[in-house]
Design an enzyme around this catalytic site. Structure first.
Site, mmCIF file in Angstrom:
data_model
loop_
_atom_site.group_PDB
_atom_site.id
_atom_site.type_symbol
_atom_site.label_atom_id
_atom_site.label_comp_id
_atom_site.label_asym_id
_atom_site.label_seq_id
_atom_site.Cartn_x
_atom_site.Cartn_y
_atom_site.Cartn_z
ATOM 1 N N SER A 108 0.839 -1.194 0.000
ATOM 2 C CA SER A 108 0.000 0.000 0.000
ATOM 3 C C SER A 108 0.884 1.258 0.000
ATOM 4 C CB SER A 108 -0.923 -0.054 1.213
ATOM 5 O OG SER A 108 -1.886 0.949 1.162
ATOM 6 N N ASP A 153 -8.700 -6.571 -4.355
ATOM 7 C CA ASP A 153 -8.303 -5.258 -3.825
ATOM 8 C C ASP A 153 -8.907 -4.183 -4.716
ATOM 9 O OD1 ASP A 153 -7.102 -2.956 -2.903
ATOM 10 O OD2 ASP A 153 -5.062 -3.750 -2.969
ATOM 11 N N HIS A 155 -7.952 -5.208 -0.001
ATOM 12 C CA HIS A 155 -6.682 -4.508 0.157
ATOM 13 C C HIS A 155 -5.856 -5.103 1.303
ATOM 14 C CE1 HIS A 155 -3.843 -1.315 -0.356
ATOM 15 N NE2 HIS A 155 -4.067 -0.788 0.829
#
Lengths: 380, 197
Positions: free
Chosen positions: A159, A324, A357
């Site tokens: 991320s 995601d 995610h």
């Protein structure tokens, strides 16, 4: 018994944080200058004589330097990426020297909004500058200097952490041999920024926020931070996973036709929000989301990502997860195709996962095998 | 798959790649061909592969492997990025035949395509005998084959013609991987083509 289980789960064992002081002023991308700063970090494994086996793991929005192992005072305080770091794990501490650092502006010990502003002798609060991914990489390079690490064997992150790994390859092309960019994107979409803005508004409009100077008022903007985290959690999960995990299941005693917790999903979000609001700093949350928003290495290259990435010398592993939707596989493929265009070394794995995610934090065997196999070839 | 035959297929492709050239291998499996092109020919290679286990193996071989589905075309790859785009023993498994051929010659200067020849004499014999063929180059039973398309040299050349693709070179191999010089559509088990625009 509980203690024993926790010790067994953690491959590293007891760890303790260290603190590095930097007295050279740091000029930030936003224009301001930090006269001095501190970074808190942890290390695992042993730095070899050639200092060539170091891996930097960068954290995302809510992470910190405590990647693996547990603290001496609390066996339950296990690092947030413990499942991937340790002897025999993909980031094998028998081979690699792994470094976790709390980012500048953070709230886990590194200089941040709750630290004392030397100019006023009061907490920085709202006056702490907005820091960027580039600034973080610059500060991490200072830490590498102090540790005597000329070049990282790898920089890795998921991320926002993946964006730092990417930025490392651009800011210091000669100081990083491999970049592992996981569940990331070359920049946020309008939708991503929109989610961040709602989270920030929740904090900024909390009466206890006091324009960021809440420390002096002896209060915390818990409501705002809680809402921000609840919103975040919705975007970290996949629709399917939420349906599977919670569905429309009701809490025991539900059916009051009121607005207390009725559904399991509400209970989950409230629990996550409360837990987070109790330990995280609102000013840090604002700055982490802003760093995400501003990250856009192609901006100075007329939005030509390939040109922006051309100066990187690292080899790349890009990993994305099927469910995601916050940083979808399509966003990772933008990076991959720019690198292929440039003739740069890149491998790309798209992992089937139900966890949205959050998948990058999960102990999924194929995902970990990809990281493990890739790093086995990244000989120190 | 027969090792000799596999090497023969790769031998031909390797001989067509010049040092420093950029190669894209579609359906690259564990990256064996690319590894060879990189090590022996000094090529710069990328592969596309769908299967998790093959992607993992290719990463283990140090290959620039990109996980993706060929049925979705080569979107994202820029025009003219590669000198050669290879599709080795894979065309028969692709549903969107015309699209993949066009895409190969969009992203590459040259397309290298190999496929099993359904008109190989042993295959004809099997069908004459009332059974679907199973051979070195068509090693599956009808019920477990990944192959979707069954075609011959003549069929393929007719398609190339209608798509305006230029056949620059054709080599045909028998089941042992030996070059077939006569009656290729009858004696050849595997065909390898170089195509251009």
């Amino acid at each position: 018994m509980r203690l024993f289980l926790d010790l067994e789960m953690s491959g590293i064992g007891i760890v303790s944080a260290q603190r590095a002081h930097f007295t050279q002023p740091l000029k930030l991308k936003g224009g301001s200058v930090l006269p001095a700063f501190e970074l808190v970090y942890e290390t695992y494994g042993t730095l070899n004589a050639a200092k060539s086996n170091a891996i930097l793991v960068c954290h995302a929005l809510s992470g910190n330097h405590h990647l693996a192992g547990h603290t001496a005072d609390n066996p339950a305080n296990i690092g947030w990426w413990d499942n991937i770091i340790g002897p025999g794990r993909p980031l094998d501490t028998d081979r690699f020297f792994v470094v976790g650092v709390n980012n500048l502006g953070g709230c886990h010990g590194s200089t941040g909004p709750a630290s004392t502003n030397p100019a006023t002798d009061k907490p920085w609060g709202a006056d702490f500058p907005v820091v960027t991914v580039e600034d973080w990489v610059e500060s991490q390079a200072r830490l590498a200097d102090q540790l005597g690490i000329d070049a990282w064997a790898a920089v890795m992150g998921g991320s926002l952490g993946g964006m730092q790994a990417l930025q490392w390859s651009l800011s210091f092309p000669e100081r990083i041999r491999h970049a592992l960019v996981i569940a990331a994107a070359p920049k946020l979409s309008a939708e991503n920024i929109a989610f961040n803005e709602v989270a920030r508004q929740a904090i900024l409009t909390d009466p206890d926020f006091h324009g960021g100077h809440f420390y002096e008022h002896g209060v915390l903007p818990l409501r705002g931070l809680r809402l921000a985290r609840m919103l975040g959690h919705i975007t970290y999960l996949s629709d399917n996973q939420m349906a599977e995990k919670f569905g429309r299941r009701l809490r025991p005693g539900a059916g009051s036709y009121g607005f207390d917790v009725e559904f399991e999903i509400e209970s989950y979000l409230r629990y996550q929000g409360d837990k987070f609001a109790g330990v995280f700093d609102a000013n840090t949350y604002l700055r982490m989301t802003r760093a995400l928003d501003y990250f856009d290495p192609a901006l100075d290259f007329e939005d030509d990502l390939a040109r922006a990435l051309a100066r990187a010398r690292a080899k790349f592993l890009i990993v994305a997860f099927s469910t995601d939707w916050r940083f979808s596989p399509a966003r990772s493929r933008e990076l991959v195709h720019a690198m292929v265009h440039n003739g740069q070394a890149v491998a790309y794995a798209e992992i089937d996962s139900v966890h949205g995610h959050d998948s990058f934090l999960m102990d999924e065997p194929h995902y970990h095998a990809i990281i493990d196999t890739y790093l086995k070839r990244a000989t120190p | 798959m027969n090792q000799t035959a596999e090497r023969a297929d790769f031998d031909l492709i390797a001989s067509w790649v010049q040092p420093g050239e950029r190669v894209l291998d579609l359906g690259c499996s564990d990256g064996s061909l690319l590894k060879r092109l990189i090590e022996e020919r000094g090529a710069q290679g990328y592969g596309v592969e769908l299967e998790d286990s093959e992607v993992l193996a290719a990463i283990g071989n140090g290959i620039n492997v990109i996980q993706g589905n060929l049925e979705q075309g080569l979107a994202g790859f820029d025009d003219g990025t590669f000198d050669h785009v290879v599709l080795s023993r894979t065309l028969q498994t692709v549903r969107h035949t015309e699209r993949i051929l066009r895409e190969m010659l969009r992203v590459g200067r040259e397309a290298v395509v190999s496929f099993p020849n359904f008109a190989y004499w042993e295959n004809r014999l099997a069908v004459m005998g009332g059974r679907m063929p199973v051979s070195e180059d068509l090693p599956y039973e009808w019920f477990d084959t990944p192959n979707l398309r069954f075609f011959t040299l003549l069929d393929f050349e007719s398609l190339c013609n209608s798509l305006g693709l230029v056949i620059r070179e054709r080599q045909v191999l028998d089941e042992a991987g030996r070059l077939v010089l006569e009656e290729p559509n009858f004696l050849g088990s595997l065909a390898v083509y170089r195509l251009g625009r």
